[in-house]
Motif scaffolding. Sequence first.
Motif, short mmCIF file in Angstrom:
data_model
loop_
_atom_site.label_atom_id
_atom_site.label_comp_id
_atom_site.label_asym_id
_atom_site.label_seq_id
_atom_site.Cartn_x
_atom_site.Cartn_y
_atom_site.Cartn_z
N CYS A 106 -13.14 -14.15 60.99
CA CYS A 106 -11.93 -14.50 61.72
C CYS A 106 -10.94 -13.34 61.68
CB CYS A 106 -11.29 -15.75 61.11
SG CYS A 106 -9.62 -16.11 61.73
N LEU A 107 -10.49 -12.93 62.84
CA LEU A 107 -9.51 -11.85 62.95
C LEU A 107 -8.14 -12.34 63.41
CD1 LEU A 107 -11.76 -9.15 64.67
CD2 LEU A 107 -11.24 -9.40 62.23
N CYS A 108 -8.01 -13.68 63.55
CA CYS A 108 -6.78 -14.20 64.14
C CYS A 108 -5.87 -14.89 63.14
CB CYS A 108 -7.09 -15.14 65.30
SG CYS A 108 -8.16 -16.54 64.91
N ARG A 109 -6.39 -15.32 61.99
CA ARG A 109 -5.53 -16.02 61.05
C ARG A 109 -4.61 -15.03 60.36
NH1 ARG A 109 -4.73 -20.65 58.23
NH2 ARG A 109 -3.88 -20.36 56.14
N LYS A 110 -3.29 -15.24 60.49
CA LYS A 110 -2.35 -14.39 59.77
C LYS A 110 -2.61 -14.47 58.27
CE LYS A 110 0.92 -16.72 61.70
NZ LYS A 110 2.26 -17.29 61.97
N PRO A 111 -2.63 -13.35 57.57
CA PRO A 111 -1.99 -12.06 57.87
C PRO A 111 -2.79 -11.09 58.74
CG PRO A 111 -2.94 -11.96 55.69
CD PRO A 111 -3.14 -13.37 56.18
N ALA A 112 -3.95 -11.48 59.27
CA ALA A 112 -4.63 -10.63 60.24
C ALA A 112 -3.78 -10.55 61.51
CB ALA A 112 -6.02 -11.16 60.55
N PRO A 113 -3.87 -9.46 62.25
CA PRO A 113 -2.99 -9.27 63.41
C PRO A 113 -3.60 -9.73 64.73
CG PRO A 113 -4.09 -7.21 62.92
CD PRO A 113 -4.56 -8.21 61.88
N GLY A 114 -4.72 -10.46 64.68
CA GLY A 114 -5.45 -10.76 65.91
C GLY A 114 -4.66 -11.51 66.96
N LEU A 115 -3.84 -12.49 66.55
CA LEU A 115 -3.08 -13.25 67.54
C LEU A 115 -2.11 -12.36 68.29
CD1 LEU A 115 -2.22 -16.51 65.54
CD2 LEU A 115 -4.02 -16.20 67.25
N LEU A 116 -1.50 -11.42 67.58
CA LEU A 116 -0.55 -10.50 68.23
C LEU A 116 -1.28 -9.57 69.19
CD1 LEU A 116 0.62 -11.28 65.24
CD2 LEU A 116 2.34 -9.57 65.82
N HIS A 117 -2.47 -9.11 68.79
CA HIS A 117 -3.25 -8.26 69.69
C HIS A 117 -3.68 -9.02 70.94
CE1 HIS A 117 -4.37 -5.41 66.13
NE2 HIS A 117 -3.28 -5.03 66.75
N GLN A 118 -4.08 -10.29 70.77
CA GLN A 118 -4.45 -11.10 71.93
C GLN A 118 -3.28 -11.22 72.90
OE1 GLN A 118 -6.11 -14.97 70.94
NE2 GLN A 118 -7.12 -14.12 69.13
N ALA A 119 -2.11 -11.52 72.35
CA ALA A 119 -0.93 -11.69 73.19
C ALA A 119 -0.55 -10.39 73.89
CB ALA A 119 0.24 -12.20 72.35
N ALA A 120 -0.62 -9.28 73.14
CA ALA A 120 -0.25 -7.99 73.73
C ALA A 120 -1.15 -7.64 74.90
CB ALA A 120 -0.31 -6.90 72.67
N GLN A 121 -2.44 -7.94 74.77
CA GLN A 121 -3.39 -7.65 75.84
C GLN A 121 -3.14 -8.55 77.05
OE1 GLN A 121 -5.63 -5.26 76.04
NE2 GLN A 121 -6.53 -5.92 77.98
N ALA A 122 -2.94 -9.83 76.80
CA ALA A 122 -2.80 -10.79 77.90
C ALA A 122 -1.45 -10.69 78.60
CB ALA A 122 -3.01 -12.21 77.38
N LEU A 123 -0.40 -10.37 77.84
CA LEU A 123 0.96 -10.41 78.38
C LEU A 123 1.56 -9.03 78.64
CD1 LEU A 123 2.32 -13.24 76.04
CD2 LEU A 123 1.44 -13.47 78.37
N HIS A 124 0.76 -7.99 78.42
CA HIS A 124 1.20 -6.62 78.69
C HIS A 124 2.43 -6.28 77.85
CE1 HIS A 124 0.40 -3.11 81.13
NE2 HIS A 124 1.68 -2.98 81.41
#
Length: 209
Positions: free
Chosen positions: A114-132
Amino acid sequence: MTSAFDDLRPEPPRSPAVFLDKDGTLVENVPYNVDPAKLRFTPHAFDGLRALQAAGFKLVVVTNQPGIAFHFFDRASLTRLQRAMEARLAAEGIELAGFYACPHAPAAPRMAGCLCRKPAPGLLHQAAQALHLDLARSWMVGDILDDIEAGQRAGCRSVLLDVGNETVWRMSPLRTPHARCQDLLQAADHILAASCAAPSASALAQETE
């Protein structure tokens, strides 16, 4: 119809964002709650969020939701809560640009990847990619140090809401926030001052009273 010149056009500028933990930061922490009737926003949340939005920050929720893995609730129930939260915010003139949730349980062997559970940064990376989004100009606001680490691992600056929800205080450079605040209005004041983006959130809130 496209042309060879389309590939030469500069990429539109990326937007700065404020990433918000959900429970204990944006809304009061009611463990595993998916009942919209129990949804309560934290003190001064609306004023702080309106000021950030007016300054051009996208507002994005990034939240660990292990209740899905524990079968306390399902994704549909979380989505209903999300929609209720968005409606409450919209009534206050606030728009969420995105809502990203990790459904995985902590320390589950089968979730070792899992790369999305904080403290991993995956959720932020997903958002940055999708929302520019421009992570270097963005901030993470949360009530525990796992939120701070996730933000800083993604390249953001960070604010800890020091409201008593962090109890372990396992410190490291990545878990040291840029600021500690008592609520989202104070956090917005700090972010706007540090970004030189707009008048203080407190001043903007007073103008609307």
